[in-house]
Design a protein around this motif. Sequence first.
Motif, short mmCIF file in Angstrom:
data_model
loop_
_atom_site.label_atom_id
_atom_site.label_comp_id
_atom_site.label_asym_id
_atom_site.label_seq_id
_atom_site.Cartn_x
_atom_site.Cartn_y
_atom_site.Cartn_z
N SER A 106 -84.68 -49.41 -29.24
CA SER A 106 -83.33 -49.34 -28.67
C SER A 106 -82.76 -50.73 -28.42
O SER A 106 -81.63 -50.87 -27.97
CB SER A 106 -83.35 -48.55 -27.36
N SER A 107 -83.54 -51.77 -28.71
CA SER A 107 -83.07 -53.15 -28.54
C SER A 107 -83.83 -54.04 -29.51
O SER A 107 -84.87 -53.67 -30.07
CB SER A 107 -83.30 -53.62 -27.11
N GLU A 108 -83.33 -55.26 -29.69
CA GLU A 108 -83.97 -56.20 -30.59
C GLU A 108 -85.36 -56.58 -30.11
O GLU A 108 -86.27 -56.81 -30.90
CB GLU A 108 -83.10 -57.47 -30.70
N GLU A 109 -85.54 -56.57 -28.77
CA GLU A 109 -86.84 -56.92 -28.20
C GLU A 109 -87.92 -55.91 -28.55
O GLU A 109 -89.12 -56.23 -28.54
CB GLU A 109 -86.73 -57.03 -26.67
N GLU A 110 -87.53 -54.69 -28.86
CA GLU A 110 -88.50 -53.63 -29.14
C GLU A 110 -88.89 -53.55 -30.62
O GLU A 110 -89.75 -52.75 -30.99
CB GLU A 110 -87.94 -52.28 -28.68
N LEU A 111 -88.28 -54.37 -31.46
CA LEU A 111 -88.52 -54.27 -32.89
C LEU A 111 -89.96 -54.58 -33.27
O LEU A 111 -90.56 -53.90 -34.12
CB LEU A 111 -87.57 -55.19 -33.66
N GLU A 112 -90.54 -55.62 -32.66
CA GLU A 112 -91.91 -56.00 -33.00
C GLU A 112 -92.90 -54.91 -32.62
O GLU A 112 -93.84 -54.62 -33.35
CB GLU A 112 -92.28 -57.33 -32.34
N GLU A 113 -92.68 -54.30 -31.43
CA GLU A 113 -93.55 -53.20 -31.00
C GLU A 113 -93.42 -52.01 -31.95
O GLU A 113 -94.40 -51.37 -32.31
CB GLU A 113 -93.19 -52.78 -29.57
N PHE A 114 -92.18 -51.72 -32.36
CA PHE A 114 -91.93 -50.62 -33.31
C PHE A 114 -92.66 -50.90 -34.63
O PHE A 114 -93.33 -50.02 -35.19
CB PHE A 114 -90.43 -50.48 -33.55
N LYS A 115 -92.55 -52.15 -35.13
CA LYS A 115 -93.21 -52.51 -36.38
C LYS A 115 -94.72 -52.36 -36.26
O LYS A 115 -95.37 -51.77 -37.15
CB LYS A 115 -92.87 -53.96 -36.73
N TYR A 116 -95.29 -52.83 -35.17
CA TYR A 116 -96.73 -52.75 -34.96
C TYR A 116 -97.21 -51.30 -34.92
O TYR A 116 -98.18 -50.94 -35.59
CB TYR A 116 -97.09 -53.45 -33.64
N GLU A 117 -96.51 -50.46 -34.14
CA GLU A 117 -96.91 -49.06 -34.01
C GLU A 117 -96.74 -48.31 -35.32
O GLU A 117 -97.57 -47.49 -35.70
CB GLU A 117 -96.10 -48.38 -32.90
N LEU A 118 -95.65 -48.59 -36.02
CA LEU A 118 -95.38 -47.93 -37.31
C LEU A 118 -96.49 -48.20 -38.31
O LEU A 118 -97.07 -47.27 -38.90
CB LEU A 118 -94.04 -48.41 -37.86
#
Length: 346
Positions: A106-118
């Motif tokens: 939901s924000s740019e800060e969450e992109l890395e976590e999303f990438k890692y989990e994906l």
Amino acid sequence: MYKVLVVDDSAFMRQLIKSFLDSTGKFVVTVAQTPLIALDRIRKFKFDVITIDYEMPYMNGVELIKKIKEITDTKILMISAYTRPGAYTTFEALSAGAFDYILKPSSEEELEEFKYELIKKLTAVCEECKKENTSKVHKLPAAIGGKILLEDSIVERVRLARVIGIGISTGGPPVLEKMFRSLKEDFPIPILVVQHMPPNFTKPFADRLATIASKCIKEASDMEEIKVGCIYIAKGGYHLAVEEINGKLYTRVLDLEKIRSHKPSADILFSSIAEACGKASVGIVMTGMGSDGSGGILEMRKKGALTIAQDEKSCVVFGMPKAAIEKGAIELVLSPDQIVELLNRV
């Protein structure tokens, strides 16, 4: 190379997911902007895993999952909204056949976590599907087959338990739904569950389980006396532990650091049960990635508790049970149906 189909009506999300997966060199990515295009491609091509958004034209994600399951048994990852309504939708998707979910950034800060989990979740489930079925690590002779359930000594150890702890992750919600629905109405031993889940999801999950199973199932709160026959779900973003005070057991909801990136952590729960209850307890580690729970359940076994791992065949991902078995922490390896059969003999 693993073949992935990304289904999302957002061009930004399609490109984002594709770029993340392309960067690993492990995946060949195909995209579909509508469910109808996705179904056409699924009929024509074979994929290892499919990612699906919920809000799409023509049909929603849950409806699409049901359609896909009529065509193929390909694993499906749901892209979920980080909201309470999103939680209810996610559980519908898991019930319909998705193996897991990931929270949409939901924000740019969450992109890395999303990438890692994906990447982590898709890699794990693809590797699991490609594995040969001849695993050696889980073949504990005393634990194979239903015969073990006939041993009165095992049933008696469960009967004497003050509490049962369960650690579970990827693939967990549908398994817990089925187990708790099948558990007899008057099952007396309290159960504490660590299911890896974010904060907004655990309360809706507990409510859903309570409705489906018609049992006392709730999200755990701090310093609540543990009652006979109740099931307590660890609160997302907090650790769940057991503490004995004046001979009674209480839940503890703890805001401590993550353990191996998990909060709640099964290790915290199992360790606290080992300390509070010793041999008068049962620990169960079930489907999930990684090794959470392996250290804590080893402590339980050293104290004389009965320790059980879910069998490889019934796991979506065998990581957590495998890690516990390899540590020598597990006494029995059983399917979820066998676990329920054992508990129902109490």
